[in-house]
Design an enzyme around this catalytic site. Sequence first.
Site, PDB file in Angstrom:
ATOM      1  N   GLY A  93      -2.444   6.890  -3.126  1.00  0.00           N
ATOM      2  CA  GLY A  93      -2.640   6.170  -4.368  1.00  0.00           C
ATOM      3  C   GLY A  93      -3.238   4.794  -4.217  1.00  0.00           C
ATOM      4  N   ASP A  94      -3.708   4.446  -3.026  1.00  0.00           N
ATOM      5  CA  ASP A  94      -4.314   3.125  -2.815  1.00  0.00           C
ATOM      6  C   ASP A  94      -5.345   3.259  -1.699  1.00  0.00           C
ATOM      7  OD1 ASP A  94      -4.735   0.236  -2.632  1.00  0.00           O
ATOM      8  OD2 ASP A  94      -2.811   0.021  -3.621  1.00  0.00           O
ATOM      9  N   ASP A  95      -5.659   2.144  -1.018  1.00  0.00           N
ATOM     10  CA  ASP A  95      -6.663   2.190   0.039  1.00  0.00           C
ATOM     11  C   ASP A  95      -6.233   3.163   1.134  1.00  0.00           C
ATOM     12  OD1 ASP A  95      -8.172   0.137  -1.210  1.00  0.00           O
ATOM     13  OD2 ASP A  95      -6.887  -1.379  -0.289  1.00  0.00           O
ATOM     14  N   THR A 123      -9.288   8.764  -2.620  1.00  0.00           N
ATOM     15  CA  THR A 123      -8.459   7.848  -3.389  1.00  0.00           C
ATOM     16  C   THR A 123      -9.107   7.643  -4.747  1.00  0.00           C
ATOM     17  OG1 THR A 123      -7.587   5.611  -3.582  1.00  0.00           O
ATOM     18  CG2 THR A 123      -9.548   5.886  -2.218  1.00  0.00           C
TER      19      THR A 123
END
Length: 416
Positions: free
Chosen positions: A235-237, A268
């Site tokens: 859910g992020d980098d 992502t």
Amino acid sequence: MSCTWTVYSSNSLCKHTNFDEIRRPHSVSITEFGAVGDGITLNTKAFQNAIFYLNSFADKGGAKLFVPAGRWLTGSFDLISHLTLSLDKDAVILGSTDIGDWPVVDPLPSYGRGRELPGGRHMSLIFGRNLTDVIITGNNGTIDGQGSIWWNKFRNKTLDYTRPHLVELMNSTGVLISNLTFLNSPFWTIHPVYCSQVTIQNVTILAPLDSPNTDGIDPDSSDHVCIEDCYISTGDDLIAIKSGWDEYGIAFDRPSTNIIIHRLTGKTETSAGIAIGSEMSGGISEVHAENIQFHDSYNAIRIKTSPGRGGYVRNIYVSNMSLVNVDIAIRFTGLYGDHPDDYYNRNALPLIEKITIEDVIGHNIKHAGYSDLVVPQACEALKGRIFSDHCSDCYYLSKCIPSWNKRKRGGWFMPW
């Protein structure tokens, strides 16, 4: 004791390999310490007691702690030097859903406080500091942080302290993490901080695409890091290279440097495949990323900074990157993120220079390049789609940028 690793992949770029394969002369199973792999029994004491026992072998060639098939529920525990933590292919280490099983530890000195809240932070599920020669591996066994309870507390603004990572090693040298699947981290998944000679290879990292701040691998004020043959969807980098936060990172003054990323694949929807920053106050340099594939993602490569960060980003090289269904291929952001407190120096401006990106293939890319809130200001071509007739000296481009829609291949060098 000099330690060596064997890297099995052909054409590996990981060079921390003047190791023979480590074969620990002593080995125990977690079951010998009363652990029960039913997914219900809490096994924190069993892990702690096993590692305490194995510490007696640290000066005798080290030891291996084997986790057999089963579902092994546990709270946070510490590793030791000269240790191999080895998981069976059907073993799952489960993070406890009781927040009390994740102790609160001091903030990192290069951050000055917890990343999310003032004060301390919860200890990672698997933690170690001041270690040498540590291996976390398995035949694709699984480490599952069961992070949903933490994500919900973040969304509901009911956290008391910063969320824990799944794995964090501090001030350690000679680290190998390989052949494992990591699931559902409460916060960043794998966080080597103030470390040297780190290899992360053949791992899969997964979390829901809407899970908050579940970065995959975040090398932080660390050097000689090699990340190779990994698949990450979070859910992020997917990878975020960091080096401290504002005045605390400037004062701590430990850069991230000599970092290799090779054969990375992932997705992502909210963030970047490879991010640099935004916490980069100790400096980031000598990053080499090659043979990269991102699909169905928001950004592919993103450099993000802010006034007050200080530091530098330089000598970044990305090549042979393939993108499918990516909103923004290359992005630079000059006003990103928050600050630890009100004492940061607003005149501490980051220096970004010598960024090379070449041999990029893209299909269905909305924006090839995009810059927001950087100096010098981006020309209009970099704020939108880049076509073959756009030649600009906006960033002292050495040549025209070929169209990603027509030729699907391009590269540029940006020294400023």
